[in-house]
Design a protein around this motif. Structure first.
Motif, mmCIF file in Angstrom:
data_model
loop_
_atom_site.group_PDB
_atom_site.id
_atom_site.type_symbol
_atom_site.label_atom_id
_atom_site.label_comp_id
_atom_site.label_asym_id
_atom_site.label_seq_id
_atom_site.Cartn_x
_atom_site.Cartn_y
_atom_site.Cartn_z
ATOM 1 N N LEU A 25 52.291 32.196 32.811
ATOM 2 C CA LEU A 25 52.117 33.550 32.271
ATOM 3 C C LEU A 25 50.498 33.823 32.835
ATOM 4 C CD1 LEU A 25 52.622 33.484 28.440
ATOM 5 C CD2 LEU A 25 54.293 34.580 30.205
ATOM 6 N N THR A 26 49.685 32.910 32.527
ATOM 7 C CA THR A 26 48.468 32.642 32.989
ATOM 8 C C THR A 26 47.866 31.186 32.780
ATOM 9 O OG1 THR A 26 46.400 33.557 32.521
ATOM 10 C CG2 THR A 26 47.682 33.179 30.767
ATOM 11 N N GLU A 27 46.619 31.589 34.003
ATOM 12 C CA GLU A 27 46.181 29.806 33.508
ATOM 13 C C GLU A 27 45.033 29.800 32.757
ATOM 14 O OE1 GLU A 27 46.650 26.866 35.568
ATOM 15 O OE2 GLU A 27 48.056 28.727 36.427
ATOM 16 N N SER A 28 44.902 30.873 31.500
ATOM 17 C CA SER A 28 43.634 30.837 31.247
ATOM 18 C C SER A 28 44.065 30.378 28.916
ATOM 19 C CB SER A 28 42.816 32.353 30.551
ATOM 20 O OG SER A 28 43.730 32.897 30.347
ATOM 21 N N ILE A 29 45.529 30.531 29.472
ATOM 22 C CA ILE A 29 46.204 29.904 28.231
ATOM 23 C C ILE A 29 46.734 28.358 27.313
ATOM 24 C CG2 ILE A 29 45.758 31.981 27.193
ATOM 25 C CD1 ILE A 29 49.225 32.179 27.070
ATOM 26 N N SER A 30 46.545 28.164 26.550
ATOM 27 C CA SER A 30 48.080 26.129 26.533
ATOM 28 C C SER A 30 48.748 26.656 25.985
ATOM 29 C CB SER A 30 46.688 25.147 26.243
ATOM 30 O OG SER A 30 46.207 26.062 25.063
ATOM 31 N N GLU A 31 49.569 27.654 25.249
ATOM 32 C CA GLU A 31 50.327 28.160 23.895
ATOM 33 C C GLU A 31 50.249 29.302 24.600
ATOM 34 O OE1 GLU A 31 50.115 27.176 19.947
ATOM 35 O OE2 GLU A 31 49.395 25.237 20.968
ATOM 36 N N ALA A 32 51.821 29.426 23.935
ATOM 37 C CA ALA A 32 52.233 31.412 23.741
ATOM 38 C C ALA A 32 53.155 31.512 23.288
ATOM 39 C CB ALA A 32 52.018 31.926 24.431
ATOM 40 N N THR A 33 54.296 32.166 22.260
ATOM 41 C CA THR A 33 54.922 32.413 22.402
ATOM 42 C C THR A 33 55.251 33.605 21.245
ATOM 43 O OG1 THR A 33 53.976 32.981 19.048
ATOM 44 C CG2 THR A 33 54.641 30.739 19.782
ATOM 45 N N LEU A 34 56.572 33.884 21.450
ATOM 46 C CA LEU A 34 57.473 35.665 21.766
ATOM 47 C C LEU A 34 58.334 35.440 20.580
ATOM 48 C CD1 LEU A 34 58.087 38.395 22.945
ATOM 49 C CD2 LEU A 34 59.238 37.512 24.206
ATOM 50 N N THR A 35 58.267 35.703 19.134
ATOM 51 C CA THR A 35 59.404 36.252 18.359
ATOM 52 C C THR A 35 59.526 37.163 18.476
ATOM 53 O OG1 THR A 35 57.539 34.839 16.974
ATOM 54 C CG2 THR A 35 59.796 36.452 16.235
ATOM 55 N N VAL A 36 61.227 37.176 18.545
ATOM 56 C CA VAL A 36 62.355 37.612 18.283
ATOM 57 C C VAL A 36 63.095 38.358 17.462
ATOM 58 C CG1 VAL A 36 64.422 39.087 20.037
ATOM 59 C CG2 VAL A 36 62.282 37.590 21.250
ATOM 60 N N ARG A 37 63.256 39.581 16.922
ATOM 61 C CA ARG A 37 64.008 40.035 15.618
ATOM 62 C C ARG A 37 65.197 40.671 16.057
ATOM 63 N NH1 ARG A 37 60.364 38.571 10.438
ATOM 64 N NH2 ARG A 37 58.758 37.794 11.417
#
Length: 115
Positions: A25-37
């Protein structure tokens, strides 16, 4: 892009939370989530209701939704919070299909261009 995915609750999986690979995604983050409903609707004629919502530790918080919302006229919309604790901003959004697999690919392409 997706490292892990887990369905909740375990017996019905009406919500899936995917841990995203931050390095894609990008170098500036260490964790990310995508929540799907995804809810098919009460009848076969009823439109599906769904949401794909992204969040990461920097405070980015946005998503693509197809559900009733008093902030937009149509069901389809994009919403984003500019900074943690602020109100969401909304804009109408039309999806090219209501087919679940096509919506997934469309949203993943939108996510890729957004992050």
């Amino acid at each position: 892009m997706i490292l892990t995915a887990q369905g909740f609750p375990s017996d019905t999986h009406t919500r899936v939370v995917a841990e995203l690979n931050p390095h894609q995604l990008t170098e500036s983050i260490s964790e990310a989530t995508l929540t799907v409903r995804w809810f098919a609707g009460e009848t076969s004629e009823a439109p599906p209701e769904f949401s794909f919502h992204y969040a990461d530790e920097t405070g980015q918080d946005f998503g693509w939704h197809h559900e009733p919302n008093p902030h937009v006229e149509e069901w389809g919309h994009y919403q984003e919070r500019e900074m943690a604790g602020s109100e969401y901003s909304y804009e109408s959004r039309t999806f090219s299909s209501m087919n679940p697999s096509r919506v997934v690919w469309e949203v993943l392409a939108l996510l890729d261009s957004k992050t």
